[in-house]
Design a protein around this motif. Structure first.
Motif, PDB file in Angstrom:
ATOM      1  N   MET A   1       0.844  -1.193   0.000  1.00  0.00           N
ATOM      2  CA  MET A   1       0.000   0.000   0.000  1.00  0.00           C
ATOM      3  C   MET A   1       0.875   1.237   0.000  1.00  0.00           C
ATOM      4  N   PRO A   2       0.325   2.389  -0.351  1.00  0.00           N
ATOM      5  CA  PRO A   2       1.086   3.633  -0.194  1.00  0.00           C
ATOM      6  C   PRO A   2       1.553   3.805   1.247  1.00  0.00           C
ATOM      7  N   ARG A   3       2.693   4.425   1.408  1.00  0.00           N
ATOM      8  CA  ARG A   3       3.327   4.510   2.716  1.00  0.00           C
ATOM      9  C   ARG A   3       2.429   5.154   3.762  1.00  0.00           C
ATOM     10  N   GLU A   4       1.591   6.129   3.366  1.00  0.00           N
ATOM     11  CA  GLU A   4       0.753   6.786   4.367  1.00  0.00           C
ATOM     12  C   GLU A   4      -0.268   5.827   4.985  1.00  0.00           C
ATOM     13  N   PHE A   5      -0.712   4.822   4.200  1.00  0.00           N
ATOM     14  CA  PHE A   5      -1.633   3.831   4.752  1.00  0.00           C
ATOM     15  C   PHE A   5      -0.910   2.898   5.725  1.00  0.00           C
ATOM     16  N   ILE A   6       0.296   2.492   5.357  1.00  0.00           N
ATOM     17  CA  ILE A   6       1.083   1.644   6.251  1.00  0.00           C
ATOM     18  C   ILE A   6       1.344   2.373   7.569  1.00  0.00           C
ATOM     19  N   ALA A   7       1.741   3.645   7.481  1.00  0.00           N
ATOM     20  CA  ALA A   7       2.059   4.415   8.682  1.00  0.00           C
ATOM     21  C   ALA A   7       0.834   4.588   9.576  1.00  0.00           C
ATOM     22  N   ALA A   8      -0.326   4.860   8.971  1.00  0.00           N
ATOM     23  CA  ALA A   8      -1.546   5.033   9.763  1.00  0.00           C
ATOM     24  C   ALA A   8      -1.936   3.737  10.462  1.00  0.00           C
ATOM     25  N   SER A   9      -1.765   2.604   9.772  1.00  0.00           N
ATOM     26  CA  SER A   9      -2.127   1.326  10.395  1.00  0.00           C
ATOM     27  C   SER A   9      -1.151   0.952  11.500  1.00  0.00           C
ATOM     28  N   GLU A  10       0.120   1.332  11.350  1.00  0.00           N
ATOM     29  CA  GLU A  10       1.084   1.118  12.434  1.00  0.00           C
ATOM     30  C   GLU A  10       0.633   1.841  13.700  1.00  0.00           C
ATOM     31  N   LYS A  11       0.165   3.060  13.525  1.00  0.00           N
ATOM     32  CA  LYS A  11      -0.287   3.851  14.666  1.00  0.00           C
ATOM     33  C   LYS A  11      -1.566   3.263  15.255  1.00  0.00           C
ATOM     34  N   TYR A  12      -2.477   2.836  14.401  1.00  0.00           N
ATOM     35  CA  TYR A  12      -3.774   2.318  14.850  1.00  0.00           C
ATOM     36  C   TYR A  12      -3.609   1.009  15.617  1.00  0.00           C
ATOM     37  N   PHE A  13      -2.807   0.095  15.068  1.00  0.00           N
ATOM     38  CA  PHE A  13      -2.682  -1.238  15.669  1.00  0.00           C
ATOM     39  C   PHE A  13      -1.567  -1.306  16.719  1.00  0.00           C
ATOM     40  N   ARG A  14      -0.642  -0.342  16.712  1.00  0.00           N
ATOM     41  CA  ARG A  14       0.484  -0.360  17.642  1.00  0.00           C
ATOM     42  C   ARG A  14       1.175  -1.728  17.612  1.00  0.00           C
ATOM     43  N   SER A  15       1.493  -2.172  16.386  1.00  0.00           N
ATOM     44  CA  SER A  15       1.905  -3.558  16.169  1.00  0.00           C
ATOM     45  C   SER A  15       3.401  -3.786  16.138  1.00  0.00           C
ATOM     46  N   GLY A  16       4.203  -2.750  16.187  1.00  0.00           N
ATOM     47  CA  GLY A  16       5.638  -2.958  16.108  1.00  0.00           C
ATOM     48  C   GLY A  16       6.066  -3.190  14.662  1.00  0.00           C
ATOM     49  N   ASP A  17       6.738  -4.322  14.412  1.00  0.00           N
ATOM     50  CA  ASP A  17       7.235  -4.649  13.074  1.00  0.00           C
ATOM     51  C   ASP A  17       6.049  -4.879  12.149  1.00  0.00           C
ATOM     52  N   ARG A  18       5.765  -3.902  11.305  1.00  0.00           N
ATOM     53  CA  ARG A  18       4.565  -3.925  10.464  1.00  0.00           C
ATOM     54  C   ARG A  18       4.773  -4.650   9.143  1.00  0.00           C
ATOM     55  N   THR A  19       6.029  -4.790   8.695  1.00  0.00           N
ATOM     56  CA  THR A  19       6.265  -5.306   7.351  1.00  0.00           C
ATOM     57  C   THR A  19       7.315  -6.421   7.298  1.00  0.00           C
ATOM     58  N   PRO A  20       7.201  -7.454   8.135  1.00  0.00           N
ATOM     59  CA  PRO A  20       8.157  -8.563   8.006  1.00  0.00           C
ATOM     60  C   PRO A  20       7.987  -9.255   6.651  1.00  0.00           C
ATOM     61  N   ARG A  21       9.079  -9.720   6.091  1.00  0.00           N
ATOM     62  CA  ARG A  21       9.017 -10.381   4.792  1.00  0.00           C
ATOM     63  C   ARG A  21       8.676 -11.860   4.949  1.00  0.00           C
ATOM     64  N   LEU A  22       8.334 -12.473   3.845  1.00  0.00           N
ATOM     65  CA  LEU A  22       7.802 -13.840   3.867  1.00  0.00           C
ATOM     66  C   LEU A  22       8.744 -14.816   4.559  1.00  0.00           C
ATOM     67  N   GLU A  23      10.035 -14.734   4.280  1.00  0.00           N
ATOM     68  CA  GLU A  23      10.972 -15.682   4.879  1.00  0.00           C
ATOM     69  C   GLU A  23      10.979 -15.569   6.400  1.00  0.00           C
ATOM     70  N   ALA A  24      10.888 -14.348   6.913  1.00  0.00           N
ATOM     71  CA  ALA A  24      10.861 -14.146   8.360  1.00  0.00           C
ATOM     72  C   ALA A  24       9.577 -14.704   8.960  1.00  0.00           C
ATOM     73  N   ILE A  25       8.458 -14.482   8.269  1.00  0.00           N
ATOM     74  CA  ILE A  25       7.181 -15.011   8.753  1.00  0.00           C
ATOM     75  C   ILE A  25       7.228 -16.528   8.804  1.00  0.00           C
ATOM     76  N   ALA A  26       7.781 -17.149   7.765  1.00  0.00           N
ATOM     77  CA  ALA A  26       7.874 -18.608   7.737  1.00  0.00           C
ATOM     78  C   ALA A  26       8.659 -19.126   8.934  1.00  0.00           C
ATOM     79  N   GLN A  27       9.792 -18.504   9.220  1.00  0.00           N
ATOM     80  CA  GLN A  27      10.614 -18.990  10.318  1.00  0.00           C
ATOM     81  C   GLN A  27       9.936 -18.776  11.658  1.00  0.00           C
ATOM     82  N   ARG A  28       9.239 -17.655  11.805  1.00  0.00           N
ATOM     83  CA  ARG A  28       8.547 -17.410  13.071  1.00  0.00           C
ATOM     84  C   ARG A  28       7.455 -18.436  13.305  1.00  0.00           C
ATOM     85  N   TYR A  29       6.659 -18.729  12.274  1.00  0.00           N
ATOM     86  CA  TYR A  29       5.594 -19.719  12.449  1.00  0.00           C
ATOM     87  C   TYR A  29       6.169 -21.116  12.651  1.00  0.00           C
ATOM     88  N   ARG A  30       7.288 -21.409  12.013  1.00  0.00           N
ATOM     89  CA  ARG A  30       7.944 -22.694  12.243  1.00  0.00           C
ATOM     90  C   ARG A  30       8.397 -22.798  13.695  1.00  0.00           C
TER      91      ARG A  30
END
Length: 303
Positions: free
Chosen positions: A32-61
């Motif tokens: 998404m455009p960066r302003e949408f990513i930034a707004a959702s980071e603020k809304y969800f207070r989620s920390g790492d908002r954009t981990p890449r697929l390889e990182a997600i795979a290892q975390r779920y493993r």
């Protein structure tokens, strides 16, 4: 190119997260455009908002779970090039023990969307599709989109639709132009009725329209609800009661990762009043049946 072939064994994972996002590809391009990513980071207070697929795979493993991964192609509405669903499927093939790719197509691209959907299943092995009517700016009950639902029905894979409140655009002026009404679950009632062989997943507790979502899922056996996007401590009580009584075989564990962490979700889930005999079904068995990883079953409803 590697065609995805699912190697997830439900017996060897504790849960199947039906709803996780790929928001940044291996080239650094975001969904998404960066302003949408930034707004959702603020809304969800989620920390790492954009981990890449390889990182997600290892975390779920590491967590002993499997995850359905996808992006949202909203190119027409956002005037922003999407992340490639083909690339997601290709990369997921290297992590087929824990990742299950869904595709995303832009419904407003008409015939091109239909052809891409077919290619994603036949040539890339995706196992379902993700849609976000508000972000993609379309009404799923509009019959102009029925050829796409027909094609996905023929492909034999489920379609997952965002429903309810929108975190994307929250806090932006005019909500970033995103229209909440397009995520009303009643719009999916038409789709489920007119395509009874299509498995429709209503993503998230559908606040502020939870009663409508409960009614649809009670009425139509091809409709499922995923529990992502909210901590279970905030689930409407009516959703918990309806799950226990009317559709325990069609409710699916989901987090909305990276917006919500699985560990925190599971701790809150333990404290909610779901029937003990359906907890494992919610966490993995229902998704395994839906995705064809294990045979379908029809557990009895609570009396």
């Amino acid at each position: 190119m590697s065609r995805y072939e699912c190697a997830v064994d439900p017996a060897h994972v504790s849960a199947i997260d039906i709803h996780t996002h790929i928001e940044e590809d291996s080239h650094g391009h975001q969904s998404m455009p960066r302003e949408f990513i930034a707004a959702s980071e603020k809304y969800f207070r989620s920390g790492d908002r954009t981990p890449r697929l390889e990182a997600i795979a290892q975390r779920y493993r590491d967590w002993g779970m499997a995850a359905v991964v996808f992006t949202v192609d909203a190119e027409t509405a956002l005037h922003h090039a999407p992340i490639s669903s083909e690339e997601i499927a290709e990369q997921a093939a290297d992590h087929a023990d824990v990742l299950i790719p869904f595709g995303s197509v832009d419904p407003r691209k008409s015939e091109a969307a239909i052809e891409q959907a077919r290619t994603l299943v036949h040539d890339h092995g995706v196992m379902g599709f993700k849609f976000h009517p508000s972000l993609q700016d379309f009404d799923p009950s509009d019959e102009n989109f029925y050829p796409l639902w027909s094609a996905i029905t023929e492909l034999g894979v489920p379609a997952l639709f965002h429903t309810g409140q929108n975190g994307i655009g929250a806090g932006m002026r005019g909500g970033g132009g995103i229209k909440a009404r397009l995520s009303h679950p009643m719009l999916l009632d038409d789709v489920a009725a007119d395509f009874p062989d299509l498995d429709v997943i209503m993503a998230h507790p559908s606040v502020p329209w939870q009663e409508e979502a409960n009614s649809i899922a009670t009425h139509k056996t091809n409709v499922h609800i995923d529990l992502s996007g909210w901590s279970p401590k905030y689930f409407p009580d009516s959703l918990v009661r309806a799950t226990n009584r009317f559709f325990p075989d069609r409710v699916l564990f989901g987090t909305d990762y990276p917006l919500i962490q699985p560990g925190a979700w599971l701790k809150a889930f333990e404290k909610r009043e779901f029937r003990e005999d359906i907890r494992e079904d919610i966490l993995k068995n229902n998704a395994a049946h839906l995705l064809g990883l294990t045979p379908r079953e029809n557990p009895g409803q609570e009396a």
